[in-house]
Write a protein that holds these residues in place. Structure first.
Motif, PDB file in Angstrom:
ATOM      1  N   PHE A  27       0.858  -1.076   0.298  1.00  0.00           N
ATOM      2  CA  PHE A  27      -0.109   0.154   0.004  1.00  0.00           C
ATOM      3  C   PHE A  27       0.735   1.075  -0.056  1.00  0.00           C
ATOM      4  N   GLU A  28       1.849   1.302   0.951  1.00  0.00           N
ATOM      5  CA  GLU A  28       2.686   2.363   0.773  1.00  0.00           C
ATOM      6  C   GLU A  28       3.608   2.527  -0.400  1.00  0.00           C
ATOM      7  N   LEU A  46      -1.162   9.850   4.489  1.00  0.00           N
ATOM      8  CA  LEU A  46      -1.095   9.937   5.817  1.00  0.00           C
ATOM      9  C   LEU A  46      -1.135   8.383   6.585  1.00  0.00           C
ATOM     10  N   MET A  47      -1.829   7.507   5.672  1.00  0.00           N
ATOM     11  CA  MET A  47      -2.202   6.263   6.077  1.00  0.00           C
ATOM     12  C   MET A  47      -0.950   5.311   5.807  1.00  0.00           C
ATOM     13  N   SER A  48      -0.056   5.520   4.989  1.00  0.00           N
ATOM     14  CA  SER A  48       0.864   4.977   4.209  1.00  0.00           C
ATOM     15  C   SER A  48       2.004   4.389   5.315  1.00  0.00           C
ATOM     16  N   ASN A  49       2.435   5.119   6.466  1.00  0.00           N
ATOM     17  CA  ASN A  49       3.300   4.609   7.312  1.00  0.00           C
ATOM     18  C   ASN A  49       2.924   3.711   8.263  1.00  0.00           C
ATOM     19  N   LEU A 217       2.715  18.013   6.081  1.00  0.00           N
ATOM     20  CA  LEU A 217       2.132  17.450   7.219  1.00  0.00           C
ATOM     21  C   LEU A 217       2.278  16.072   7.149  1.00  0.00           C
ATOM     22  N   ALA A 218       2.006  15.181   6.100  1.00  0.00           N
ATOM     23  CA  ALA A 218       2.286  13.940   5.907  1.00  0.00           C
ATOM     24  C   ALA A 218       3.620  13.565   5.981  1.00  0.00           C
ATOM     25  N   GLY A 219       4.802  14.312   5.690  1.00  0.00           N
ATOM     26  CA  GLY A 219       6.075  14.427   5.718  1.00  0.00           C
ATOM     27  C   GLY A 219       6.501  14.630   7.144  1.00  0.00           C
ATOM     28  N   ASN A 224       8.316  12.338  12.497  1.00  0.00           N
ATOM     29  CA  ASN A 224       7.953  11.700  13.623  1.00  0.00           C
ATOM     30  C   ASN A 224       8.221  10.229  14.001  1.00  0.00           C
ATOM     31  N   ASP A 225       7.996   9.468  13.050  1.00  0.00           N
ATOM     32  CA  ASP A 225       8.199   8.149  12.966  1.00  0.00           C
ATOM     33  C   ASP A 225       9.396   7.913  12.953  1.00  0.00           C
ATOM     34  N   ALA A 226      10.490   8.648  12.303  1.00  0.00           N
ATOM     35  CA  ALA A 226      11.755   8.303  12.257  1.00  0.00           C
ATOM     36  C   ALA A 226      12.438   8.627  13.767  1.00  0.00           C
TER      37      ALA A 226
END
Length: 509
Positions: A27-28, A46-49, A217-219, A224-226
């Motif tokens: 999906f990503e 926004l969902m992809s991660n 914002l998606a970036g 944040n995940d990083a």
């Protein structure tokens, strides 16, 4: 602010390239592939991660959200601006946002209702986008929030408390980050010493109050995940997430984090494998953040020493070099790396007495750095060794003449000139021995021209004596005593103390 669908233009020297991204779900992958082709689906980005929802559940969540937004929009359409925004805010918060969680991804809103300021702000921005309500997204050092009607009403929507709505980085991370900037001289030593960590970090990491769009914002969500992964010492995974963050939001801050995390990942990877080569190749792009070519060449030299001379893994070394250089566009850096690769591979083969195999590698070093004396020395040593296996001196002469034309800088090297002189001298001797006088005179002239031009070259005096003596004997037997004397006299000019020439000269006086 309505959604911008501008796609990041990728120049060959871009810090991040689409074909190098690492994806953790199909999906990503497909979402970013569509994004690359300017089919921007922010909800999907926004969902992809995430990894909690299947494709079917994502679609169900999307449909449920937008159906609800449509209903809320219709139900609040007649309200005054302020009251309408409050009604939409309260309704969506009640419907979708169940529990605040510091570490959070957008998909969790649709999985269990958990949210933080980034994911909740994205939710409201998507709703306002659908309802065509003007908005802007603001990012501050510890918070992200949304402003409706930013040009006039300026209605601020806080999804969480400003003091508890943003992931807080550890002191260790901040200190290491600032140290990197100081090492790169982006922060002066004086400023580093005078100001506290928090003040400096906020200034150089966040900068001023920033306005971002939904794509950015998606970036930030990937960023944040990083950061979550960095806190867990998962530097390699953090780096891959930051690359996607940069694709979506190519800011200087994310570029600095990319370099910081990429350097940490590289330093922590001890094995000189393909991943190590990929990371080094990527780090070579950070010239604006303090990486210079000498650093990259130095790291490659260390990998060379480890793979070629310590572990003897030549195949792995070949693969490392190919991976490292295939995406580097800077020509001087490519040439410097090629020099190390060819010189060290040639040196390895030479040390194994595989001079014929080494020669092509040393030739390439001469193309790259024609004046380098070490490369010239090993090239000539290998070349001389290969002559031992050649049956034809004419073949040796042709090879030397070809090199003389190809590498004019070798003409200043008397080891090379000595090889040429020796080959001409041998052919002069052989030709007279086999009664090919015209050929012998040709090579005698070539030898004398070279010996006169470079009088300090070292030549085997015994060979000089033998060659000129044979020619003198030929003319003496023909009754041309004067010419025989002339050959002996000329030979003594190049080998004054040669016993054979002196003896024959005395005999025919």
């Amino acid at each position: 602010m309505m959604l911008s669908s501008t796609l990041l233009a990728q120049a060959p020297d871009s810090l991040v390239r689409f074909n190098e991204l690492t994806f953790y779900s199909e999906f990503e992958r497909e979402t970013f592939k569509r994004f690359q082709h300017k089919d921007v689906d922010i909800f999907a980005l926004l969902m992809s991660n995430g990894s909690l929802l299947s494709d079917v559940k994502i679609k169900e969540g999307r449909d449920r959200f937008y159906d609800h937004v449509t209903i809320v929009g219709r139900e609040t359409a007649e309200k005054k601006t302020g009251k309408r925004i409050k009604a939409i805010y309260d309704n969506l918060h009640s419907k979708f946002l169940m529990k605040y969680e510091l570490k959070n991804r957008f998909e969790e809103i649709f999985y269990n209702g958990y949210y933080n300021c980034v994911s909740a702000t994205a939710l409201y921005a998507l709703a306002f986008e659908r309802l065509q309500i003007p908005y802007s997204i603001k990012e501050e050092p510890t918070h992200v929030y949304l402003v409706a009607y930013p040009q006039d009403e300026r209605i601020v929507l806080e999804t969480t408390s400003p003091l508890a709505g943003y992931y807080t980085l550890s002191d260790e991370f901040k200190q290491n980050y600032l140290q990197k900037l100081k090492d790169q001289k982006l922060i002066s030593a004086q400023e580093y010493a005078m100001q506290d960590v928090k003040t400096l970090f906020d200034k150089y990491y966040f900068g001023q109050n920033t306005e971002v769009n939904l794509q950015q914002l998606a970036g930030l969500q990937y960023l944040n995940d990083a950061l979550y992964k960095t806190e867990d010492k998962k530097h390699e995974e953090a780096f891959t997430q930051l690359e996607k963050a940069y694709i979506l939001n190519p800011s200087q801050r994310i570029a600095q984090l990319l370099y910081y995390t990429g350097a940490q990942t590289f330093e922590s990877r001890k094995e000189k494998d393909s991943t190590h080569a990929v990371l080094l190749s990527k780090l070579s792009r950070y010239t604006d953040l303090g990486v210079d070519q000498e650093m990259i060449v130095g790291e490659f030299a260390r990998a060379t020493q480890d793979l070629l001379f310590v572990k003897g893994k030549r195949d792995q070394y070949e693969q490392y070099y190919r991976i490292l250089t295939r995406s580097i566009t800077h020509q001087k850096l490519k040439d410097d790396l090629a020099y190390v690769y060819n010189y060290e591979t040639g040196r390895l083969l030479y040390s194994q007495a595989k001079c014929k195999d080494a020669l092509p590698y040393f030739e390439k070093t001469l193309f790259l750095k024609p004046n380098n004396l070490e490369a010239q020395g090993l090239f000539l040593a290998s070349l001389a060794q290969t002559f031992n296996s050649k049956n034809s001196n004419q073949e040796i002469i042709k090879q030397l003449d070809d090199y003389n034309a190809k590498f004019s800088n070798l003409q200043a090297n008397n080891h090379f000139n000595a090889l040429r002189a020796m080959a001409y001298l041998v052919q002069f001797n052989m030709s007279y021995t086999t009664n090919k006088i015209a050929e012998g005179d040709k090579y005698k002239t070539l030898f004398e021209s070279l010996a006169t031009q470079y009088p300090d070259i070292s030549i085997n005096t015994e060979l000089i004596g033998q060659s000129y003596s044979n020619a003198a004997v030929y003319y003496y037997r023909k009754g041309q005593v004067s010419k025989a004397k002339q050959f002996l006299s000329t030979g003594l000019k190049y080998a004054p103390n040669n016993y054979e020439l002196i003896t024959r000269q005395r005999m025919i006086k």
